[in-house]
Write an enzyme that holds these catalytic residues in place. Structure first.
Site, PDB file in Angstrom:
ATOM      1  CG  HIS A 372      -2.360 -91.566  46.407  1.00 17.70           C
ATOM      2  ND1 HIS A 372      -2.223 -90.371  47.060  1.00 17.70           N
ATOM      3  CD2 HIS A 372      -1.314 -91.649  45.558  1.00 17.70           C
ATOM      4  CE1 HIS A 372      -1.147 -89.748  46.619  1.00 17.70           C
ATOM      5  NE2 HIS A 372      -0.568 -90.504  45.706  1.00 17.70           N
ATOM      6  NE  ARG A 564     -11.361 -86.977  45.036  1.00 18.94           N
ATOM      7  CZ  ARG A 564     -11.400 -88.225  45.510  1.00 18.94           C
ATOM      8  NH1 ARG A 564     -12.206 -89.114  44.979  1.00 18.94           N
ATOM      9  NH2 ARG A 564     -10.606 -88.588  46.493  1.00 18.94           N
ATOM     10  CE  LYS A 569     -12.651 -87.194  49.474  1.00 16.80           C
ATOM     11  NZ  LYS A 569     -11.460 -86.616  50.130  1.00 16.80           N
ATOM     12  CB  THR A 671      -3.716 -82.210  51.020  1.00 17.04           C
ATOM     13  OG1 THR A 671      -4.633 -82.327  49.919  1.00 17.04           O
ATOM     14  CG2 THR A 671      -2.624 -83.265  50.912  1.00 17.04           C
ATOM     15  CE  LYS A 675      -5.093 -78.052  49.583  1.00 15.26           C
ATOM     16  NZ  LYS A 675      -6.100 -78.529  48.611  1.00 15.26           N
TER      17      LYS A 675
HETATM   18  C1  LIG Z   1      -6.642 -79.722  48.445  1.00 15.49           C
HETATM   19  C2  LIG Z   1      -7.598 -80.001  47.396  1.00 15.49           C
HETATM   20  C3  LIG Z   1      -8.256 -81.236  47.354  1.00 15.49           C
HETATM   21  C4  LIG Z   1      -8.057 -82.300  48.406  1.00 15.49           C
HETATM   22  O1  LIG Z   1      -8.967 -82.082  49.474  1.00 15.49           O
HETATM   23  P1  LIG Z   1      -9.252 -83.184  50.570  1.00 15.49           P
HETATM   24  O2  LIG Z   1     -10.090 -82.453  51.564  1.00 15.49           O
HETATM   25  O3  LIG Z   1      -7.933 -83.585  51.148  1.00 15.49           O
HETATM   26  O4  LIG Z   1      -9.966 -84.291  49.919  1.00 15.49           O
HETATM   27  C5  LIG Z   1      -9.161 -81.470  46.345  1.00 15.49           C
HETATM   28  N1  LIG Z   1      -9.412 -80.536  45.403  1.00 15.49           N
HETATM   29  C6  LIG Z   1      -8.812 -79.338  45.419  1.00 15.49           C
HETATM   30  C7  LIG Z   1      -9.152 -78.350  44.364  1.00 15.49           C
HETATM   31  C8  LIG Z   1      -7.881 -79.031  46.398  1.00 15.49           C
HETATM   32  O5  LIG Z   1      -7.288 -77.832  46.391  1.00 15.49           O
END
Ligand SMILES: *Cc1c(COP(=O)(O)O)cnc(C)c1O
Length: 824
Positions: A372, A564, A569, A671, A675
């Site tokens: 990862h 996070r 990021k 991910t 979304k």
């Molecule tokens: C989807 C999700 C993440 C991952 O988010 P990224 O933008 O891909 O880092 C982290 N925390 C929660 C609660 C999520 O639903």
């Protein structure tokens, strides 16, 4: 003894008694809810609290789940097929009520049943605590995968730890992150089943005994029980229900009576306290040696318990250990369970009496590993002395595995000493350490990355030489998200609107969303699409006001970065750009600025100083900007505390703009990006992780890409780059950085951000300065599109239409075919 009394599934005896199926008629559901309330909770309807109603409703839903759960289990035994075991330190599952009710297709029935009792499903649903057994994307992926495995009918078990307190709860105090224990089990957990009979001994420390035939037995000095708690995971349309099995540590001697009677009351409880620490929290602060030891203990604890359980189940059904690779696929979610490679070897050799070569062959054919991260600090390694002390037998086996791998490497004649040293399971630079990433790699038949870019970078960087030695092992499985939670449940408005165009199949075939392309330019459809977005924004505006007391205008663009908090990021780049925008608006109030609400949420690791400072900066900037009458109508900034799955479910559907702006080459996949796009937000992002593939699917004209590529970042880092020159050449960036470092946003502590900004000026490892102008220009492009609403809406609709590939059902089918060999 009959199979029934042995408590063992017997595949030859299927005339077992079965329960009477439970009716899902609303009147029956209502009667059952009252029944649970009365007989299980012991409350009269007149005095029942909303929490009591929730528990009663969960128990009624759970009954309907359990029936299918048992059918699934029986069917798996009957088929004599292969099972998938997903080992993960984290499962960020969030609330389960809506998931279960929608996947059972009982939403209407439950609403009606509760309505008859004067209770609102949506209200009590909100009372369910989030199971925060994860930290971020990796844990959420595990949760999406569990749901998808059940949905595409793969028999699977998730294995992890039942943390009593999970991930910390975040509060803000004067804009600073404060960490509090998450007490999600406070009111019990009606979803889980405690399995007192399923427990295994877990050892630590001690010594190794060797008999005349050279067989080894590990005699641990400390021993605990791992006790199982099972939660059923319901697939779409309840096709299958799988099991999430989480382990809790228990003392073997809860009370040393002898010590207690001596008057040593605390000493007598020592074992209990040590056990409790094992499954207490996720990510104990590992800055201290004690913290590191606890973390390694946790990893071994759940790996060992899971493997013992897997082997027990395999032997009970098939009776022959050598058929393990045909009947079990073990997937390691990152390096956290990598010690499983050594533990499986130990169990096969010391307990099942196999020779080393046979055990090694079985281990490799059974285990697969998902990587990862390429960040060197996140690739786990443990000091050899610590490892040796806690797991002496495993250390021995690791040396033996290492000798074998290095012999294979030398035999090729293609690697020099430095390359061989890099492949070694032991890092010999300075303090000797065990490299868990390398251990997972050599012990697995498949090593997968989580996006195309990440997988290619893995081959070129961390695993370059191991990839040369074993060129067939690395493969890609681009991440995905479950559309049930991340569209149907979190955005019923868009789900229902989409179905008018796509038909009813989208939850089992997200590619069918493609049909929305045909209406992307349709004015009437755009209007309805925009109205749904607006309703979601109204709801989020309500949440913002309730949580932090800030009023925002739902007609403004909602620009959201939630994940996070980490320097890679680049929340910092977003905040600096916000400051630059603030300056611009004040300098040019006459221009037609697109009104924006900048929203942030996310937790910082408790020992990560800069990340915590970035949270404070976001809050400091918010305080100044939100109080300024000059920008009142066009800019608002907010940081929402305690980011978790439930907050994401409210924020994602309300986003107009999704910020996916990591330094290229550093986000393995992401991910969150998926979304947002599925819910009709436009993405502003770099060519990093899965953004690259999202651009391919959505079309370059429907996503706003900016910044350096991964190759350009690598080139700049290798050849040196001068952030000061870049900053000097950008008046906007210069002015924003000066304001931040001189204390404009922190008048009570003018030096608060001096070091943070100095880091950008001096090294800028994460390329904030290097990408700034390109990012700011992209933001102005976003403003331009926002000003042309029909164009914006068409782009947003095309985003939602073209995300079918990013369903975790697709990802899981690829794992199933190409790694696990459980589907054709
Ligand atoms: C989807 C999700 C993440 C991952 O988010 P990224 O933008 O891909 O880092 C982290 N925390 C929660 C609660 C999520 O639903």
């Amino acid at each position: 003894m009959s199979a029934l009394l042995r408590g063992q599934m017997d595949t030859t005896d299927m005339n077992l008694p079965s329960p009477t199926p439970k009716s899902s008629d609303p009147a029956r559901l209502a009667a059952d809810i009252v029944d649970r309330l009365t007989y299980r909770i012991g409350k009269d309807a007149t005095v029942a609290t909303p929490d009591d109603w929730l528990t009663a409703a969960v128990l009624v839903v759970r009954d309907r789940v359990v029936e299918r759960w048992m059918e699934s289990t029986r069917e798996t035994y009957r088929r004599e097929g292969k099972r998938v075991y997903y080992l993960s330190m984290e499962f960020l599952i969030g609330r389960l009520m809506r998931d279960a009710v929608t996947n059972l297709e009982l939403v209407g029935e439950m609403q009606e049943a509760l309505g008859e009792l004067g209770v609102e499903l949506d209200l009590i649903r909100e009372l369910e605590p989030d199971a925060a057994l994860g930290n971020g994307g990796l844990g959420r992926l595990a949760a999406c995968f569990m749901e998808s495995m059940a949905s595409v009918d793969i028999p699977a078990y998730g294995y992890g730890i039942r943390y009593q307190n999970g991930m910390f709860r975040q509060e803000l105090s004067d804009g600073w992150q404060v960490e509090l224990p998450e007490t999600w089990l406070e009111h019990g957990n009606p979803w889980e089943f405690e399995r007192r009979e399923s427990r295994y001994e877990i050892g630590f420390g001690g010594h190794i005994e060797r008999d005349d035939a050279d067989n080894c037995t590990w005699k641990p000095a400390e021993r605990f029980w791992a006790e199982a708690f099972d939660t059923p995971i319901v697939g779409w349309k309840a096709k299958r229900v799988n099991t999430l099995r989480l382990w809790r540590a228990e003392p073997i001697d809860p009370l040393e009576l002898e010590a207690f009677n001596r008057g040593d009351h605390m000493g007598a409880l020592q074992d209990s306290m040590k056990a409790e620490a094992l499954s207490r929290v996720l990510y104990p602060a590992d800055a201290t040696p004690a913290g590191q030891a606890l973390r390694l203990r946790q990893e071994f604890f759940f790996s060992s318990a899971s493997l013992q359980d897997i082997l027990r189940r395999h032997m009970a059904q098939f009776g022959r250990i050598t058929s393990l690779p045909e009947k079990a696929a073990i997937q390691l979610n990152d390096t956290h369970p990598a010690v499983s490679v050594a533990e499986l070897m130990r169990l096969l050799i010391d307990v099942h009496n196999l020779d080393f070569d046979t055990a090694w062959d079985i281990t490799k054919r059974t285990i697969a590993y998902t990587n990862h991260t390429l960040l060197p600090e996140a690739l786990e390694s443990w000091p050899v002395p610590l490892f040796e002390q806690l797991l002496p037998r495993h250390m021995q086996l690791i040396y033996k595995i290492n000798a074998r791998v290095l012999r294979e490497a030398r035999a090729t004649g293609t690697f020099d000493d430095a390359q061989v040293a890099g492949m070694s399971l032991i890092d010999e630079h300075g303090e000797r350490r065990v490299r868990m990433g390398n251990l997972a790699f050599v012990g697995a038949h498949s090593i997968n990355g989580v996006s195309g870019l990440h997988t290619e970078l893995m081959k070129e960087t961390v695993f370059k030489d191991l990839h040369k030695l074993y060129p067939l092992r690395i493969n890609n499985k681009t991440n995905g998200i479950t559309p049930r939670r991340w569209l149907m449940q979190c955005n019923p408005g868009l789900y229902n609107l989409s179905r008018e165009v796509t038909g009813d199949s989208i939850m089992s075939d997200l590619d069918a969303m493609k049909a929305l392309d045909t209406v992307a330019e349709d004015a009437a459809f755009q209007e309805r699409f925009a109205a749904i977005k607006r309703a979601n924004k109204d709801r989020l505006a309500g949440v913002i006001e309730k949580r932090i007391g800030l009023k925002v205008d739902p007609s403004a663009m909602f620009d959201i970065q939630i994940k996070r908090i980490h320097e890679y990021k680049r929340q910092l780049m977003n905040i600096v750009e916000t400051v630059a925008l603030y300056d611009q608006i004040r300098s040019h109030p006459e221009r037609a600025w697109a009104p924006r609400v900048k929203l942030f949420a996310g937790k910082a690791a408790s020992s990560y100083h800069n990340a915590k400072l970035i949270i404070k900066l976001a809050n400091d900037v918010a305080r100044v900007v939100n109080a300024d009458p000059a920008t009142r109508d066009v800019l608002k900034v907010a940081f929402l505390p305690n980011y978790n799955v439930s907050l994401a479910e409210v924020m994602v559907p309300a986003a107009d703009l999704s910020e996916q702006i990591s330094t290229a080459g550093m986000e393995a996949s992401g991910t969150g990006n998926m979304k947002f796009a599925l819910n009709g937000a436009l993405t502003i992002g770099t060519l990093d992780g899965a953004n690259v593939e999202m651009r391919e699917h959505i079309g370059a004209e429907n996503i706003i890409i900016f910044g350096l590529t991964a190759a350009e970042v690598a080139e700049k880092r290798a050849n040196g780059y001068s952030p000061e020159e870049v900053i000097a050449a950008s008046p906007e960036l210069s002015q924003a950085l000066k304001a931040i470092e001189s204390g404009v946003f922190s008048p009570e502590d003018r030096n608060r951000y001096a070091d943070l900004v100095a880091g950008l000026r001096m090294s800028d490892w994460f390329m904030v300065a290097a990408d700034f102008d390109s990012y700011a220009a992209a933001q102005r492009d976003v403003d331009g599109i926002w000003a042309e609403q029909p164009r914006w809406q068409a782009m947003a609709i095309r985003n939602a239409a073209r995300m079918g590939y990013f369903s975790s059902d697709r990802t899981i089918r690829q794992y199933g075919r190409e790694i696990w060999n459980v589907i054709n």
